[in-house]
Design a protein around this motif. Sequence first.
Motif, PDB file in Angstrom:
ATOM      1  N   ALA A 128       8.695   6.028  40.121  1.00  0.00           N
ATOM      2  CA  ALA A 128       7.846   5.595  39.006  1.00  0.00           C
ATOM      3  C   ALA A 128       8.577   4.630  38.085  1.00  0.00           C
ATOM      4  O   ALA A 128       8.027   3.599  37.677  1.00  0.00           O
ATOM      5  CB  ALA A 128       7.362   6.815  38.223  1.00  0.00           C
ATOM      6  N   ALA A 173       3.479   2.313  39.017  1.00  0.00           N
ATOM      7  CA  ALA A 173       4.366   3.466  38.788  1.00  0.00           C
ATOM      8  C   ALA A 173       3.909   4.671  39.620  1.00  0.00           C
ATOM      9  O   ALA A 173       4.736   5.364  40.220  1.00  0.00           O
ATOM     10  CB  ALA A 173       4.406   3.813  37.305  1.00  0.00           C
ATOM     11  N   LEU A 174       2.613   4.910  39.654  1.00  0.00           N
ATOM     12  CA  LEU A 174       2.079   6.026  40.442  1.00  0.00           C
ATOM     13  C   LEU A 174       2.334   5.823  41.934  1.00  0.00           C
ATOM     14  O   LEU A 174       2.782   6.745  42.635  1.00  0.00           O
ATOM     15  CB  LEU A 174       0.580   6.195  40.177  1.00  0.00           C
ATOM     16  CG  LEU A 174      -0.115   7.312  40.941  1.00  0.00           C
ATOM     17  CD1 LEU A 174       0.445   8.666  40.521  1.00  0.00           C
ATOM     18  CD2 LEU A 174      -1.607   7.249  40.702  1.00  0.00           C
ATOM     19  N   GLY A 192       7.261   0.924  38.214  1.00  0.00           N
ATOM     20  CA  GLY A 192       6.560   0.658  36.958  1.00  0.00           C
ATOM     21  C   GLY A 192       7.265  -0.364  36.087  1.00  0.00           C
ATOM     22  O   GLY A 192       6.647  -1.319  35.586  1.00  0.00           O
ATOM     23  N   ALA A 205       5.994   6.397  42.613  1.00  0.00           N
ATOM     24  CA  ALA A 205       6.340   7.821  42.616  1.00  0.00           C
ATOM     25  C   ALA A 205       5.898   8.498  43.908  1.00  0.00           C
ATOM     26  O   ALA A 205       6.671   9.246  44.525  1.00  0.00           O
ATOM     27  CB  ALA A 205       5.700   8.505  41.407  1.00  0.00           C
TER      28      ALA A 205
END
Length: 159
Positions: A124, A92-93, A128, A96
């Motif tokens: 994200a 997710a990071l 994610g 993003a």
Amino acid sequence: MSVRGARAIAALCLRCLAVLSVVNGAALTVFLLAQEADSSWAAQVPASIYYLGVALIVAAVLIGLAGFPAGVLTARLLDRTTREWVHVAVFALVGALLSVTLCASFGLLRASGWTVLVAAAEGAIGAGVARWWSGRVQARQTRWTDEEGAALPWGRMTP
């Protein structure tokens, strides 16, 4: 769950595109339903659907060109990590950061902070949720003994 290799990451990228399709389609639907029936937005429904389709095609290309290599590298870096939530959080990071970087490189971000937040949320949520989904598919395909299944945080899953 170990989601590694080109085939697994390619499936993850397709799942990311599916997640983005559902999320953006739902957001567009809610936005259009919130408008009054006689407003100028109601006349723009076909154009909005067209732009959503074009955006998804562009997203598919960017996911293939940037997301796939980033996913392979991220999976390789997380090779020794066994906690599923760490994999989901890191993907997710990375999603993003990659989304914000791509939007900034194409000049799509404005000086206001909300466009950066939207771009980060898109990446994200897409990466994610796709990583979580890929882990669940992998868990369903893996044959566990009763002892191994009982030790899983989500319990034993039968195929």
